[in-house]
Motif scaffolding. Structure first.
Motif, PDB file in Angstrom:
ATOM      1  N   UNK A 122       0.901  -1.185  -0.016  1.00 38.60           N
ATOM      2  CA  UNK A 122       0.047   0.062   0.114  1.00 38.60           C
ATOM      3  C   UNK A 122       0.746   1.244   0.134  1.00 38.60           C
ATOM      4  N   UNK A 123       0.308   2.510  -0.324  1.00 37.38           N
ATOM      5  CA  UNK A 123       1.156   3.613  -0.722  1.00 37.38           C
ATOM      6  C   UNK A 123       0.108   4.896  -0.019  1.00 37.38           C
ATOM      7  N   UNK A 124       1.005   5.537   0.927  1.00 39.00           N
ATOM      8  CA  UNK A 124       0.436   6.792   1.193  1.00 39.00           C
ATOM      9  C   UNK A 124       1.361   7.954   1.073  1.00 39.00           C
ATOM     10  N   UNK A 125       0.549   9.214   0.740  1.00 38.93           N
ATOM     11  CA  UNK A 125       1.390  10.410   0.486  1.00 38.93           C
ATOM     12  C   UNK A 125       1.000  11.552   1.477  1.00 38.93           C
ATOM     13  N   UNK A 126       2.036  12.318   2.079  1.00 40.63           N
ATOM     14  CA  UNK A 126       1.534  13.469   2.699  1.00 40.63           C
ATOM     15  C   UNK A 126       2.438  14.566   2.277  1.00 40.63           C
ATOM     16  N   UNK A 127       1.758  15.923   2.508  1.00 44.53           N
ATOM     17  CA  UNK A 127       2.676  17.169   2.210  1.00 44.53           C
ATOM     18  C   UNK A 127       2.321  18.309   2.710  1.00 44.53           C
ATOM     19  N   UNK A 128       3.144  19.340   2.905  1.00 43.98           N
ATOM     20  CA  UNK A 128       3.007  20.583   3.596  1.00 43.98           C
ATOM     21  C   UNK A 128       2.019  21.432   2.733  1.00 43.98           C
ATOM     22  N   UNK A 129       1.580  21.120   1.365  1.00 40.96           N
ATOM     23  CA  UNK A 129       0.725  22.099   0.598  1.00 40.96           C
ATOM     24  C   UNK A 129      -0.765  21.175   0.618  1.00 40.96           C
ATOM     25  N   UNK A 169       3.710  -4.725   2.580  1.00 42.02           N
ATOM     26  CA  UNK A 169       3.984  -3.634   3.356  1.00 42.02           C
ATOM     27  C   UNK A 169       3.285  -2.544   2.985  1.00 42.02           C
ATOM     28  N   UNK A 170       3.919  -1.274   3.542  1.00 46.61           N
ATOM     29  CA  UNK A 170       3.343  -0.129   3.312  1.00 46.61           C
ATOM     30  C   UNK A 170       4.575   1.095   2.806  1.00 46.61           C
ATOM     31  N   UNK A 171       4.266   1.615   1.944  1.00 42.90           N
ATOM     32  CA  UNK A 171       5.309   2.884   1.399  1.00 42.90           C
ATOM     33  C   UNK A 171       4.570   4.109   1.858  1.00 42.90           C
ATOM     34  N   UNK A 172       5.422   4.855   2.762  1.00 42.84           N
ATOM     35  CA  UNK A 172       4.793   6.112   3.010  1.00 42.84           C
ATOM     36  C   UNK A 172       5.802   7.021   2.563  1.00 42.84           C
ATOM     37  N   UNK A 173       5.135   8.433   1.869  1.00 39.75           N
ATOM     38  CA  UNK A 173       5.922   9.362   1.214  1.00 39.75           C
ATOM     39  C   UNK A 173       5.685  10.555   1.883  1.00 39.75           C
ATOM     40  N   UNK A 174       6.483  11.538   2.551  1.00 36.57           N
ATOM     41  CA  UNK A 174       6.143  12.733   3.099  1.00 36.57           C
ATOM     42  C   UNK A 174       7.056  13.670   2.327  1.00 36.57           C
ATOM     43  N   UNK A 175       6.357  14.527   1.764  1.00 38.40           N
ATOM     44  CA  UNK A 175       6.912  15.790   0.842  1.00 38.40           C
ATOM     45  C   UNK A 175       6.703  16.976   1.421  1.00 38.40           C
ATOM     46  N   UNK A 176       8.021  17.538   1.721  1.00 41.17           N
ATOM     47  CA  UNK A 176       8.152  19.007   2.156  1.00 41.17           C
ATOM     48  C   UNK A 176       8.288  19.779   0.957  1.00 41.17           C
ATOM     49  N   UNK A 177       7.430  20.531   0.407  1.00 36.89           N
ATOM     50  CA  UNK A 177       7.510  21.399  -0.855  1.00 36.89           C
ATOM     51  C   UNK A 177       8.001  22.780  -0.375  1.00 36.89           C
ATOM     52  N   UNK A 178       8.985  23.115  -1.379  1.00 33.12           N
ATOM     53  CA  UNK A 178       9.318  24.457  -1.318  1.00 33.12           C
ATOM     54  C   UNK A 178       9.149  24.931  -2.816  1.00 33.12           C
ATOM     55  N   UNK A 179       9.311  23.901  -3.908  1.00 33.72           N
ATOM     56  CA  UNK A 179       8.985  24.552  -5.208  1.00 33.72           C
ATOM     57  C   UNK A 179       7.721  24.662  -5.471  1.00 33.72           C
ATOM     58  N   UNK A 180       7.406  25.978  -6.332  1.00 33.46           N
ATOM     59  CA  UNK A 180       6.053  26.299  -6.438  1.00 33.46           C
ATOM     60  C   UNK A 180       5.521  25.261  -7.426  1.00 33.46           C
ATOM     61  N   UNK A 181       4.412  24.995  -7.155  1.00 34.04           N
ATOM     62  CA  UNK A 181       3.644  24.093  -7.843  1.00 34.04           C
ATOM     63  C   UNK A 181       2.692  24.566  -9.079  1.00 34.04           C
ATOM     64  N   UNK A 182       2.769  23.831 -10.061  1.00 33.84           N
ATOM     65  CA  UNK A 182       2.260  24.143 -11.639  1.00 33.84           C
ATOM     66  C   UNK A 182       2.942  25.614 -11.939  1.00 33.84           C
ATOM     67  N   UNK A 183       4.336  25.498 -11.788  1.00 29.27           N
ATOM     68  CA  UNK A 183       5.129  26.817 -12.103  1.00 29.27           C
ATOM     69  C   UNK A 183       5.934  26.444 -13.426  1.00 29.27           C
ATOM     70  N   UNK A 184       5.937  25.350 -14.082  1.00 29.22           N
ATOM     71  CA  UNK A 184       7.108  25.156 -15.300  1.00 29.22           C
ATOM     72  C   UNK A 184       8.403  24.782 -14.548  1.00 29.22           C
ATOM     73  N   UNK A 185       8.393  24.288 -13.270  1.00 33.87           N
ATOM     74  CA  UNK A 185       9.842  23.952 -12.715  1.00 33.87           C
ATOM     75  C   UNK A 185       9.900  22.485 -12.496  1.00 33.87           C
ATOM     76  N   UNK A 186       8.891  21.769 -12.998  1.00 30.66           N
ATOM     77  CA  UNK A 186       8.935  20.115 -12.769  1.00 30.66           C
ATOM     78  C   UNK A 186       8.956  19.741 -11.099  1.00 30.66           C
TER      79      UNK A 186
END
Ligand code: ATP
Length: 312
Positions: free
Chosen positions: A56-63, A91-108
């Motif tokens: 299973x997979x879960x994702x968390x993010x600060x946005x 098992x379980x894959x958990x991904x925590x993303x602390x974003x700094x890169x602006x979203x939908x910006x052309x910065x991939x």
């Protein structure tokens, strides 16, 4: 439990040319992509749960506005690895993303997150995949992801030693075809810069479609740009800093044109350009001092303004 911390770096386009449209609607491009130091932080964890009999997979993010389900590219990358290499694992894959890169910006930014997940699971699951394998897998997920896989192999402090000496690990590349045909460039750009993103989002598909019916009078010469990068000639680089998608985005969104114009007023006007389909605009700076000063000025216009530099 096993875990790994990885950085996923943003990219800018030093040039972006569209050469034509294929029958399936895909655009043929020729563009130079350059990694920059602005990055998101990912914590990827793998916890074995023998009873579950699945991955299973879960994702968390600060946005708060980002999806955390299969619409998230990091989630999709983990699901793809689970589909290909998850048989017999539980098992379980958990991904925590602390974003700094602006979203939908052309910065991939999202593409970089997906690339980091591929690298991370390769290590956590001992898959032994080469950089070439990871690039091939990543092309199933999206067109900017292969470049991010290559870039992270060159720039992330954990991945760097694993891929040292691999010519595919690079900070700068020429992308052709539909954007996934990548030629690593040994010499990238060494420069400080400022990024400024107006508070709008631009759909990449709409921007490409938008220029289909336009006559474009200025194109970059990417061979010349590469020569400029090899010889460290800022003159050749500046001359070819052309992004044909500006023809659409700058006209459709006046705030992007305004951001570019303001930055041109504040630094050398011929080294300011929109990245990808926008709306982020970047300006090259002579040194870190100039980048901090320019960033201070741009913050008055756009809250999402950053001083950073290219990676090398
Ligand atoms: P590109 O330059 O590759 O076109 P971009 O910088 O324009 O990318 P992203 O920040 O990657 O755009 O996000 C584009 C879209 O992807 C947004 O609609 C966003 O909701 C979605 N997305 C999915 N996963 C992520 C992620 N992990 N981070 C950011 N955006 C994501």
């Amino acid at each position: 439990m096993k875990k790994i911390n990885l950085n996923s770096f943003a990219k800018i386009n030093l040039s972006l040319d569209v050469l034509g449209v294929l029958d399936n609607g895909f655009h043929q491009v020729s563009m130079i992509m350059q990694q920059i130091l602005l990055c998101d932080d990912l914590l990827i964890r793998w916890r074995e749960e023998p009873k579950n009999d699945c991955v299973t997979v879960s994702v968390s993010t600060n946005r708060y506005f980002l999806p955390t389900d299969e619409r998230n590219l990091a989630y999709r990358a983990a699901a793809l690895i689970a589909e290909k290499y998850g048989h017999g694992r539980s098992g379980h894959i958990s991904i925590d993303i602390k974003k700094r890169i602006p979203v939908s910006a052309g910065l991939a930014g999202g593409s970089g997150n997906a690339a980091a997940v591929l690298h991370g699971l390769n290590i956590l699951w001992d898959l032994g995949l080469s950089l070439n394998d990871l690039i091939r897998i990543s092309s199933e997920l999206g067109s900017d992801i292969p470049f991010c896989v290559m870039g992270q192999a060159a720039a992330d402090k954990t991945l760097k030693p694993r891929f040292a000496g691999d010519p595919l690990a690079c900070h700068c590349a020429l992308a052709t075809g539909t954007g996934t045909n990548l030629t690593p460039l040994k010499h990238g750009l060494h420069s400080h810069l400022v990024l400024s993103k107006p508070p709008i989002s631009v759909s990449t598909a709409t921007a490409y479609k938008g220029i289909d019916s336009m006559t474009i009078d200025r194109h970059p010469d990417n061979d010349e740009m590469i020569k400029g990068l090899e010889n460290g000639s800022l003159e050749l680089i500046r001359k070819n800093m052309v992004n044909v998608l500006e023809n659409f985005t700058l006209r459709r969104y006046p705030i992007v044109a305004q951001t570019k114009a303001r930055m041109q007023e504040l630094c050398d006007s011929d080294c300011v350009m929109m990245s990808g389909s926008g709306p982020a605009v970047f300006g090259l700076c002579r040194n870190i001092r100039q980048s901090k000063q320019l960033c201070g000025e741009m913050l008055a216009l756009n809250k999402e303004s950053f001083w950073t530099r290219t990676t090398w």
